[in-house]
Design a protein around this motif. Structure first.
Motif, PDB file in Angstrom:
ATOM      1  N   ARG C  68     -37.923  44.923 -37.287  1.00 52.34           N
ATOM      2  CA  ARG C  68     -38.260  44.829 -35.868  1.00 52.34           C
ATOM      3  C   ARG C  68     -37.342  43.860 -35.154  1.00 52.34           C
ATOM      4  NH1 ARG C  68     -43.180  47.221 -35.130  1.00 52.34           N
ATOM      5  NH2 ARG C  68     -44.284  47.385 -37.130  1.00 52.34           N
ATOM      6  N   GLY C  69     -36.846  44.296 -34.031  1.00 47.48           N
ATOM      7  CA  GLY C  69     -36.086  43.408 -33.169  1.00 47.48           C
ATOM      8  C   GLY C  69     -34.637  43.210 -33.574  1.00 47.48           C
ATOM      9  N   ARG C 119     -42.061  60.574 -31.251  1.00 45.10           N
ATOM     10  CA  ARG C 119     -40.828  60.677 -30.466  1.00 45.10           C
ATOM     11  C   ARG C 119     -40.839  59.722 -29.277  1.00 45.10           C
ATOM     12  NH1 ARG C 119     -37.653  63.381 -32.944  1.00 45.10           N
ATOM     13  NH2 ARG C 119     -38.084  65.364 -33.957  1.00 45.10           N
ATOM     14  N   ARG C 120     -42.054  59.403 -28.810  1.00 39.14           N
ATOM     15  CA  ARG C 120     -42.129  58.443 -27.702  1.00 39.14           C
ATOM     16  C   ARG C 120     -41.637  57.087 -28.142  1.00 39.14           C
ATOM     17  NH1 ARG C 120     -47.730  59.134 -24.527  1.00 39.14           N
ATOM     18  NH2 ARG C 120     -46.763  57.405 -23.430  1.00 39.14           N
ATOM     19  N   GLN C 121     -41.740  56.813 -29.440  1.00 39.55           N
ATOM     20  CA  GLN C 121     -41.432  55.467 -29.919  1.00 39.55           C
ATOM     21  C   GLN C 121     -40.031  55.339 -30.499  1.00 39.55           C
ATOM     22  OE1 GLN C 121     -44.670  53.956 -32.293  1.00 39.55           O
ATOM     23  NE2 GLN C 121     -46.035  55.437 -31.331  1.00 39.55           N
ATOM     24  N   LEU C 199     -39.725  55.929 -22.093  1.00 45.75           N
ATOM     25  CA  LEU C 199     -41.075  55.822 -22.640  1.00 45.75           C
ATOM     26  C   LEU C 199     -41.283  54.510 -23.387  1.00 45.75           C
ATOM     27  CD1 LEU C 199     -41.341  59.506 -23.824  1.00 45.75           C
ATOM     28  CD2 LEU C 199     -42.525  58.465 -21.901  1.00 45.75           C
ATOM     29  N   ARG C 200     -40.397  53.544 -23.112  1.00 45.48           N
ATOM     30  CA  ARG C 200     -40.481  52.234 -23.771  1.00 45.48           C
ATOM     31  C   ARG C 200     -40.595  52.375 -25.281  1.00 45.48           C
ATOM     32  NH1 ARG C 200     -40.798  48.776 -19.168  1.00 45.48           N
ATOM     33  NH2 ARG C 200     -39.036  49.891 -18.319  1.00 45.48           N
ATOM     34  N   PRO C 201     -39.581  52.931 -25.913  1.00 43.24           N
ATOM     35  CA  PRO C 201     -39.654  53.137 -27.366  1.00 43.24           C
ATOM     36  C   PRO C 201     -39.503  51.822 -28.105  1.00 43.24           C
ATOM     37  CG  PRO C 201     -37.469  53.665 -26.584  1.00 43.24           C
ATOM     38  CD  PRO C 201     -38.261  53.302 -25.368  1.00 43.24           C
ATOM     39  N   LYS C 202     -39.894  51.848 -29.377  1.00 41.39           N
ATOM     40  CA  LYS C 202     -39.683  50.654 -30.195  1.00 41.39           C
ATOM     41  C   LYS C 202     -38.279  50.671 -30.777  1.00 41.39           C
ATOM     42  CE  LYS C 202     -44.508  50.278 -31.485  1.00 41.39           C
ATOM     43  NZ  LYS C 202     -45.524  50.699 -32.467  1.00 41.39           N
ATOM     44  N   LEU C 203     -37.830  51.879 -31.144  1.00 38.78           N
ATOM     45  CA  LEU C 203     -36.550  51.979 -31.837  1.00 38.78           C
ATOM     46  C   LEU C 203     -35.614  52.888 -31.038  1.00 38.78           C
ATOM     47  CD1 LEU C 203     -34.883  51.687 -34.561  1.00 38.78           C
ATOM     48  CD2 LEU C 203     -35.882  53.876 -35.202  1.00 38.78           C
ATOM     49  N   ILE C 204     -34.357  52.447 -30.928  1.00 43.22           N
ATOM     50  CA  ILE C 204     -33.363  53.333 -30.338  1.00 43.22           C
ATOM     51  C   ILE C 204     -32.222  53.492 -31.333  1.00 43.22           C
ATOM     52  CG2 ILE C 204     -31.721  53.698 -28.466  1.00 43.22           C
ATOM     53  CD1 ILE C 204     -33.538  52.334 -26.601  1.00 43.22           C
ATOM     54  N   VAL C 205     -31.944  54.736 -31.669  1.00 41.46           N
ATOM     55  CA  VAL C 205     -30.823  55.013 -32.555  1.00 41.46           C
ATOM     56  C   VAL C 205     -29.627  55.364 -31.669  1.00 41.46           C
ATOM     57  CG1 VAL C 205     -29.940  56.512 -34.366  1.00 41.46           C
ATOM     58  CG2 VAL C 205     -32.348  55.826 -34.371  1.00 41.46           C
ATOM     59  N   GLY C 233     -37.390  43.758 -26.137  1.00 35.42           N
ATOM     60  CA  GLY C 233     -37.713  43.630 -27.551  1.00 35.42           C
ATOM     61  C   GLY C 233     -37.429  44.884 -28.346  1.00 35.42           C
ATOM     62  N   LEU C 234     -36.274  45.506 -28.099  1.00 31.62           N
ATOM     63  CA  LEU C 234     -35.953  46.767 -28.762  1.00 31.62           C
ATOM     64  C   LEU C 234     -35.354  46.536 -30.145  1.00 31.62           C
ATOM     65  CD1 LEU C 234     -34.192  48.470 -25.753  1.00 31.62           C
ATOM     66  CD2 LEU C 234     -36.413  49.089 -26.670  1.00 31.62           C
ATOM     67  N   THR C 235     -35.469  47.551 -30.954  1.00 33.42           N
ATOM     68  CA  THR C 235     -34.777  47.563 -32.234  1.00 33.42           C
ATOM     69  C   THR C 235     -33.705  48.631 -32.167  1.00 33.42           C
ATOM     70  OG1 THR C 235     -36.853  46.990 -33.297  1.00 33.42           O
ATOM     71  CG2 THR C 235     -35.094  47.833 -34.714  1.00 33.42           C
TER      72      THR C 235
END
Lengths: 276, 321, 378
Positions: C68-69, C119-121, C199-205, C233-235
């Motif tokens: 995370r992060g 997919r939202r995340q 969508l305010r995801p947690k992870l972006i590839v 706070g993206l990963t």
């Protein structure tokens, strides 16, 4: 220029009834008194019949006007129907994966390999000629060409990154097909519609000419030409060949020119210019 | 290559089979009154006779069985007998085929050769008078329905010349090539032109567009820089690349050829497959129709396989897999 | 911690305890865990019945963890399988085998429908700012896509949200109704970023998010991504072939070769003391901004071409080109294990990892453009 002609044609077709009133003859009204000469030959263009009369003394101009209506209705609706079917099937074939594709592509092969005029004649003879059937037959044998091209385009678009982007957002097949793929097909599809209209009009005229299209006495340009050919009648009554032929040729020419300018306006090269 | 041929042949057979099913299905939906056709009006009222004929032809069997019988006969080369003239279908087709073959092959040669030639010549001089004339010709040709063109040619080149005492072009009929090549040629000129013009127009545009694109390519400039003559650059280097889509188009056109032949034969009174098919449709002569449709389908499928092979010859990048 | 070693080699046994400790903490710290992920593309042939005659082993057993992060950099040459791996992570490709855990849940076998909430995340930013935006749609509708697909916001609310996003990524919200063709490459990539953020995801590839851009624009986009990371706070998983870009953005870096991870380490460790000969060779070929460092660096010239992923070499995949290769390298596939027992975060898959300061079959430095053509530095 071609647009003006097409507009004129549409107006003529729409106002066929008042126009024929104005001219004074009905589309199937036989003028036995002045339409034919004493020895039964049709009279030429003159004051009574502006563009002459046919072998039954019917007014060629009025019949041409009603023929325009048939040509436009059949041509446009068959072209639109063919493009709709072609786009839907081509889109599904190109987008829904190899299993669907192989079935639909084979289907298109079958339709394209059909000797369609012969088949159309056979079908019409068996079922009995009518205008809706004629539209259906023309659409049925025209969609596959559209389908094949749409399929090719879809296969290419499917690999684009923005389709992948849509997938990564969670979009389903239907949404991607409608929102992402379809807009890319609008330009080619518009071109096909305008190019399919003259083809359908010619197809209609050919069927009517062969006696399996519009049922006489309802006038269509095709069956007028058939009448003209019967017994070599056109050899003595040139107007009987010339006017329907000219109407047919000018109409297809106008639509072909229109299709050409639509294609120029929506040239794929312009898209490439935008994209790179 | 062999793998490709096998696959194409198999899918081709599949296509032909599907077509035979469809044609059969049409007559299943609306079966003609065969006994009536065979026996004529008077005997058709004789119920016993009708049943006898129906049984003889196997028409009282269920449709799938009829279809199976038909397939078995087909594999033995027996296409059945005409309900109308009582002749063997193979005889009827054998008589009509040379007419249509002469018409179609001659027309195809005319439209491909002259279409491509005109297209190439207008592409080498874009926007010249020559180019504009070619475009005009293409658009007009495209807009002439085959039968209208046929009627107009007949009117001017046969009838009007005939009135003027010049009989260059016969108005109708067919003289076999083996009987008198010159008369064969004369009788076919007008039908050839009639059938060829619309397709020729397509090829003019296609060849022109392709050539314009190819002539702008770097390797053409290289060829010119090497000092090759313009003719050689145009015909050996550019045309070869431009031919691929033209070949594709030809594959598509083969399917429409029979349609054009039907109309042309009708206008010029030629007794080929087109005329035969129209008359047998009108007479509901089922065995003849099925045979002609299948023959046409075989023709289209074979032509498309040949087109694919031609691709590989023209474009070494295409691998037949 | 990073790798999840499986299978034990003699070298691994010694350090297994050290490696296993952090790896087994399948704790809250791990956002995305890949466990022996395999993606093979079948090569089919056949007349009627298609038979499989081979496979492209694009990704062949990759295990790694994204915390995370953090920003995990993923480097490797073109064709090594980075992009395929990215598409496996986001489940754009179905896996051949292996397991993917996202936020504690196994997502490796979910159907497209069941994937939708995930997919939202997790979102992707694509390489080609031209290809990844549909040229026929207005950018307002493109950025609004995530809202439409997930039924989050509608009508004026969606428009407001889209304009907020546009502002967030530095686009003029007034340009809502323009087409992608009205924008430059860098602006287009901002559109792509906005869409990914919606969508305010947690992870972006990020799959090579800047390699299609001019160098001056690259910096802007990278700065944007970094600012967004700290604000939201993206990963990130950041894929690139440009080592200096990866060095700039990453906390940790994984090096990929022919479908396998060969080395993972903290950024400083990887760039300072590469352990895998391939990493060393990659680093030695990268352009160096600092002229002093450039003067002293040694370039390692690898011989031969990258082998085909259809038929990869036996044992260690790098052995045919490796200057240190020995007999065992062609036989035994090395595991991804820590090099030093006291540094479990630096793992490499090599039988003969490089020692500190070791020089590798070096070649004298030549001017970059003087390279003999076709010797296959890479």
């Amino acid at each position: 220029m071609c647009g003006v002609f097409i507009l004129f044609l549409v107006l003529v077709a729409v106002f066929a009834d008042p126009l024929s009133h104005l001219i004074g003859w009905g589309p199937t009204q036989q003028d036995r008194a002045t339409g034919t000469t004493a020895d039964g030959l049709p009279v030429g263009p003159g004051r009574i019949h502006l563009l002459g009369a046919d072998q039954l003394g019917r007014d060629v101009l009025v019949r041409l006007i009603y023929g325009a209506r048939v040509s436009l209705v059949v041509g446009v609706s068959a072209a639109v129907a063919a493009v709709l079917i072609g786009v839907i099937i081509g889109l599904c074939a190109g987008f829904l994966g190899p299993a669907v594709d192989s079935v639909l592509a084979r289907l298109m092969d079958v339709v394209l390999a059909f000797p369609f005029l012969l088949f159309a004649i056979a079908l019409v003879t068996v079922v009995g000629p009518s205008e809706p059937l004629e539209i259906a037959v023309i659409a049925f044998f025209s969609w596959a060409a559209v389908g094949r091209i749409v399929r090719g385009q879809t296969l290419a678009i499917r690999e684009r990154e923005y389709v992948e982007a849509a997938r990564s957002l969670g979009a389903g097949n239907l949404r991607i097909m409608v929102v992402d793929v379809l807009p890319n097909l609008i330009a080619p599809v518009l071109v096909y519609v305008t190019l399919l209209i003259p083809i359908s009009i010619v197809f209609e005229a050919t069927l009517s000419f062969l006696g399996v299209g519009i049922i006489p006495p309802t006038p269509s340009w095709g069956n007028m030409l058939d009448d003209a050919q019967q017994g070599g009648l056109y050899q003595v009554a040139w107007w009987f060949l010339t006017f329907p032929a000219a109407a047919l040729v000018l109409t297809t020419l106008a639509f072909n020119l229109l299709g050409d300018s639509v294609r120029d306006a929506l040239d794929p090269r312009t898209e490439r210019l935008f994209a790179k | 290559m062999l793998r490709f041929l096998i696959r194409r042949t198999l899918t081709g057979l599949l296509v032909i089979w599907l077509i035979s099913v469809v044609v059969f299905a049409i007559f299943f939906i609306a079966p003609p009154n065969v006994a009536f056709l065979l026996l004529g009006k008077f005997q058709a009222s004789n119920q016993q006779l009708v049943e006898q004929v129906t049984a003889q032809l196997g028409l009282n069997k269920p449709i799938p069985v009829q279809y199976w019988d038909f397939l078995v006969r087909l594999l033995h080369g027996n296409l059945g007998y005409s309900y109308y003239s009582h002749e063997a279908v193979t005889t009827l087709i054998g008589r009509a085929l040379p007419v249509t073959a002469s018409l179609a092959i001659g027309a195809a040669v005319i439209w491909v050769v002259s279409g491509v030639l005109i297209g190439v010549l207008s592409a080498t001089h874009p926007r010249s008078i020559r180019d504009r004339l070619a475009t005009l010709f293409a658009l007009t040709g495209l807009s002439f329905p085959t039968f209208v063109l046929g009627l107009i040619l007949l009117f001017f080149l046969f009838y009007k010349l005939h009135l003027a005492g010049i009989d260059w072009f016969p108005g109708s009929g067919y003289i076999p090539l083996t009987q008198d090549p010159w008369q064969w040629f004369l009788h076919l000129i007008l039908p050839w032109v009639t059938l060829a013009v619309a397709s020729m127009a397509v090829y003019v545009r296609l060849a022109r567009g392709q050539m314009l694109e190819v002539l702008g390519d770097d390797y053409i400039r290289t060829a010119r820089a090497k000092g090759l003559s313009e003719t050689r650059v145009t015909f050996r280097h550019a045309l070869r690349a431009a031919l691929v889509p033209i070949v594709t188009q030809f594959g598509i056109d083969v399917a429409t050829l029979l349609g054009g032949a039907i109309v042309t034969e009708q206008v010029f009174g030629l007794n080929g497959l087109g005329a035969l098919s129209v008359s047998s449709v009108v007479n509901q002569d089922e065995p003849v129709i099925i045979a002609i449709v299948l023959l046409a389908a075989v023709f289209v499928v074979v032509a498309n396989i040949l087109v694919d092979i031609l691709y590989a010859v023209l474009d070494p990048r295409v691998r037949l897999e | 911690m990073t790798a999840l070693p499986h299978g034990t080699s003699p070298a691994a046994a010694a350090t297994a305890a050290a490696a296993a400790a952090p790896a087994s903490t399948d704790d809250d710290d791990a956002l995305l865990t890949l466990d022996d992920v395999v993606k093979h593309f079948p090569i089919r042939r056949g007349v009627v019945i298609k038979s499989e005659v081979g496979q492209v082993r694009a990704v062949d057993g990759v295990s790694l963890t994204v915390r995370r992060g953090e920003t995990l950099g993923l480097v490797g040459e073109t064709g090594c399988g980075k992009s395929t791996l990215a598409r496996c992570m986001t489940r754009l490709y179905p896996l051949t085998s292996g397991r993917i855990t996202f936020d504690g849940r196994d997502i490796s076998r979910l159907s497209p429908r069941a994937m939708r909430p995930y997919r939202r995340q997790m979102q992707m930013i694509f390489q080609d700012p031209y290809g990844s935006l549909n040229p026929h749609r207005r950018i307002g509708s493109i950025i609004g896509d995530p809202f439409a697909i997930h039924g989050v916001a509608d009508g004026p609310e969606r428009k407001r949200k889209v304009q907020e996003l546009m502002e967030l990524v530095g686009l003029n919200p007034e340009h809502f109704n323009r087409f992608p063709s009205d924008f430059s490459g860098g602006q287009r990539q901002r559109i792509g970023v906005a869409r990914a953020l919606a969508l305010r995801p947690k992870l972006i590839v990020c799959d090579e998010p800047v390699s299609a851009l001019d160098v001056s624009i690259q910096a802007q986009i990278i700065n944007l991504l970094q600012t967004l990371q700290s604000e939201l706070g993206l990963t990130y998983v950041f894929i690139a072939h440009d080592l200096s870009v990866v060095e700039h953005v990453s906390d940790r870096v994984a090096v990929m070769y022919l479908g396998k991870i060969v080395e993972i380490a903290e950024r400083a460790a990887l760039y300072g003391t590469p352990r895998h000969p391939y990493t060393a060779a990659l680093l030695s070929a990268a352009s160096v901004a600092d002229p002093d460092r450039a003067a002293v660096r040694q370039r390692i010239v690898l011989h031969g071409d990258v082998p085909s992923p259809i038929d990869p070499p036996s044992g260690c995949r790098f052995h045919p080109r490796c200057p240190k290769a020995q007999e065992i390298c062609s036989r035994v596939q090395p595991d991804l294990v820590p090099v030093l027992a006291d540094l479990p975060t630096h793992v490499t898959a090599c039988h003969f990892p490089m020692a500190d300061g070791e020089k590798l079959g070096t070649a004298p430095v030549e001017p970059a453009d003087d390279r003999p053509p076709g010797t296959g530095v890479w």
